[in-house]
Design an enzyme around this catalytic site. Structure first.
Site: not given
Ligand code: MV4
Length: 464
Positions: A118, A166, A294
Site C-alpha cells: 500500500k 481494506g 482482483r
Molecule cells: C482512511 C480513512 C481516513 N483517512 N485513510 C479503510 C479501508 C481502507 N481501504 C482505507 N480506509 C480508510 N482510510 C485516511 N487517511 C478512512 C478509512 C475508512 C474507514 C476508517 C475507519 C472506520 C471506517 C472506515 C470506513 C471506510 C474507510
C-alpha cells in the site's frame, strides 16, 4: 483471437458460479475445485468437471497452491480464474501459474505486488500526480521522521500497515503523546498479521465517503473506466451495501474521479480488470487509497448500469485480446444497488451457518441474484458467511430502492439467520434514502436505534 478451451476456477460459492456462467456464454469448458465438505456445492454441480483439492480448512484446499496447480494440469486447464479472496491477490500464486504454463486470469505479478504494498502504491501515485492524503513518502522508519511528519500534517493521523489494506492494520492517533506507543504497536501488529512490520502515515480524514472506480486495461496500455461505486455502507470494514452511480455527485465529479482512476491505472502499467479505491472528503476532494487487483464482490452493480460483463472482459484480456471498448462507447444507464446477504445474526453480525430448509430467491423486473445457495444446502462454517448478493436495478435510485425492498421481502429463507432484516432497516432509513452519506452512516443508525429505543419491525421475517 482464440479464447481458452478450458478454465479452472480456484474458488467456491457465488463467485465460482458467476465465473462458470461467463465461461458458458463464451463456450469455454469449466473445472470446479472443492474441499472435502463441498462435493455437493452448486459450483461443483454446474461445472463440466470437478476435482477435490483437500480438507475443509481453506489453508489445505482453496489456498493450497500445489493442489490447485495439479488439478489444472490433470484436467488440461489452460487458465485459472482465482475469483476474489483466497489466492486472487497472491503474487506467488500468479507466478506459479506462469511457471506451470497456465494463464492466471488477472493482472501481472508486478501489478499484484504493487497493489499489495500500500505504501508503494501510494508513492507511485504521488509521483505521477494522482492526489494522495497528506502523509509520509513511503514507509516511516524512524521515530524522528514519524514525529516530524505528524506535526507537519497535523493530528489526528492514521498509521497504516504497508501490507494491510481494506482497513486491516490501521490505527488512529489523536495526539503527540500517543504517537510513539501507537507506532510501536502498529509495527508489532503488522509483523504478526502480515509478516512485514512496515507502516506509513497519513492524515486521518473524517467524515469521508468511500468511492471506487472499476477499470479495464489491456496489454497495450489502453484503459477505460466503468464509472464509480459508492461503498460507504460498511461495518468494521466489511461492505454491506454498494451502489452505482454514487448518489448526489455531479457529471463533472464523475468525470474527474474516472479520469483519476485511468491515470492511476496507467501509472501502475495496470493490465486486466481492477478497482481504484478513493476516499472523498466533505469538500469533494478525492484521494487515492488503494488499488484492488482482483474482481470485486460488488462488480455486478457496475455490470448492471453499463451492460458490460466484467468477468468476460477479464477472460478476454487474459487471453491476450485488446480492448474493443472505447471510453466514449461506455454509456451509464439507470441505478443499481447491491445488498450482501450473509448467514449471520442480523443484529450482532455473528456467523450463523447451518442447513437451509427452505429458500425462495427473489426475481422479477430489475432483480439479479448472484448466489450458490439452494434449499437443502448446508452453509459451511469454514468460509465467508456471504451466501447471496441481491442486485436491484432501476431507471432512478428511487426505483432501485423500491425494487430492492420488494426483493428483500421475497427473500424467504428458513433454517439459518441472515442479514436480510438488517438490509430492510437500512433501505427504510431516511439518511440512506436521501443518499450521499459518509462511512459513519451505520454507526449513526445503530446509535439512533439504541438511543431512541426505536426497534424497527422485522418480526415478519422467515428466519429461524
Ligand atoms: C482512511 C480513512 C481516513 N483517512 N485513510 C479503510 C479501508 C481502507 N481501504 C482505507 N480506509 C480508510 N482510510 C485516511 N487517511 C478512512 C478509512 C475508512 C474507514 C476508517 C475507519 C472506520 C471506517 C472506515 C470506513 C471506510 C474507510
Amino acid at each position: 483471437m482464440k479464447l481458452f478451451k478450458k478454465i479452472l476456477i480456484a474458488n467456491r460459492g457465488e463467485i465460482a458460479v458467476r465465473v462458470i456462467r461467463a465461461c458458458r456464454e463464451l463456450g469455454i469448458k469449466t473445472v470446479a475445485v472443492h474441499s472435502d465438505i463441498e462435493k455437493d456445492a452448486l459450483h461443483v454441480k454446474l461445472a463440466d468437471e470437478s476435482v477435490c483439492i483437500g480438507p475443509a480448512n481453506p489453508a489445505q484446499s482453496y489456498l493450497n497452491i500445489p493442489a490447485i496447480l495439479t488439478a489444472a494440469e490433470i484436467t488440461d486447464s489452460e487458465a485459472i480464474h482465482p475469483g476474489y479472496g483466497f489466492l486472487s491477490e497472491n503474487a506467488q500464486f500468479a507466478e506459479s501459474c506462469a511457471t506451470s504454463g497456465i494463464t492466471f486470469i488477472g493482472p501481472t505479478t508486478e501489478n499484484i505486488r504493487t497493489g499489495g504494498d500500500k505504501s508503494k502504491a501510494r508513492q507511485v501515485m504521488k509521483r505521477r500526480g494522482v492526489p494522495v492524503v497528506p502523509g509520509s513518502e513511503g514507509p516511516v522508519d524512524t521515530e524522528e521522521t514519524l514525529l516530524k511528519i505528524a506535526k507537519k500534517i497535523g493530528f489526528p493521523v492514521l498509521l497504516k500497515a504497508s501490507s494491510g489494506g481494506g482497513g486491516r492494520g490501521m490505527r488512529v492517533v489523536y495526539d503527540e503523546q500517543a504517537l510513539q506507543q501507537a507506532y510501536n504497536m502498529a509495527q508489532r501488529e503488522a509483523l504478526a498479521a502480515f509478516g512485514n512490520s512496515e507502516v506509513y502515515l497519513e492524515k486521518y480524514l473524517s467524515p469521508i465517503r468511500h468511492i471506487e472506480v472499476q477499470i479495464i486495461a489491456d496489454a497495450k496500455g489502453n484503459v477505460v473506466h466503468l464509472g464509480e461505486r459508492d461503498c460507504s455502507v460498511q461495518r468494521r470494514h466489511q461492505k454491506l451495501i454498494e451502489e452505482s452511480p454514487a448518489p448526489g455527485i455531479t457529471e463533472k465529479f464523475r468525470k474527474k474521479i474516472g479520469d483519476l482512476a485511468v491515470k492511476a491505472a496507467k501509472a501502475l502499467k495496470y493490465r486486466n480488470v481492477g478497482t481504484i479505491e478513493f476516499i472523498v472528503d466533505q469538500d469533494q476532494n478525492i484521494y487515492f487509497m488503494e488499488v484492488n487487483t482482483r474482481v470485486q464482490v460488488e462488480h455486478p452493480v457496475t455490470e448492471e448500469i453499463t451492460g458490460i460483463d466484467i468477468i468476460k472482459e477479464q477472460i478476454k484480456i487474459a487471453a491476450g485480446q485488446l480492448l474493443l471498448i472505447k471510453q466514449s462507447d461506455i454509456k451509464f444507464s439507470g441505478h443499481a444497488i447491491e445488498c450482501r446477504i450473509n448467514a449471520e445474526d442480523p443484529d450482532k453480525f455473528i456467523p450463523w451457518p447451518g442447513q437451509i430448509k427452505f429458500l425462495n430467491l427473489p426475481g422479477g423486473p430489475g432483480i439479479r441474484v448472484d448466489t450458490a445457495a439452494f434449499a437443502g444446502w448446508t452453509v459451511p462454517a469454514h468460509y465467508d458467511s456471504m451466501i447471496a448478493k441481491v442486485i436491484a436495478r432501476g431507471k432512478t435510485r428511487e426505483e432501485a430502492i423500491m425494487r430492492m425492498k420488494r426483493a428483500l421481502g421475497d427473500f424467504l429463507i428458513e433454517g439459518i439467520k441472515t442479514t436480510v432484516p438488517f438490509h430492510k432497516k437500512v433501505l427504510n432509513h431516511p439518511d440512506f434514502i436521501k443518499g450521499g452519506f459518509n462511512t459513519d452512516f451505520l454507526e449513526k443508525m445503530t446509535a439512533q436505534e439504541s438511543g431512541a429505543g426505536t426497534a424497527v419491525e422485522n418480526g415478519s421475517d422467515a428466519e429461524a
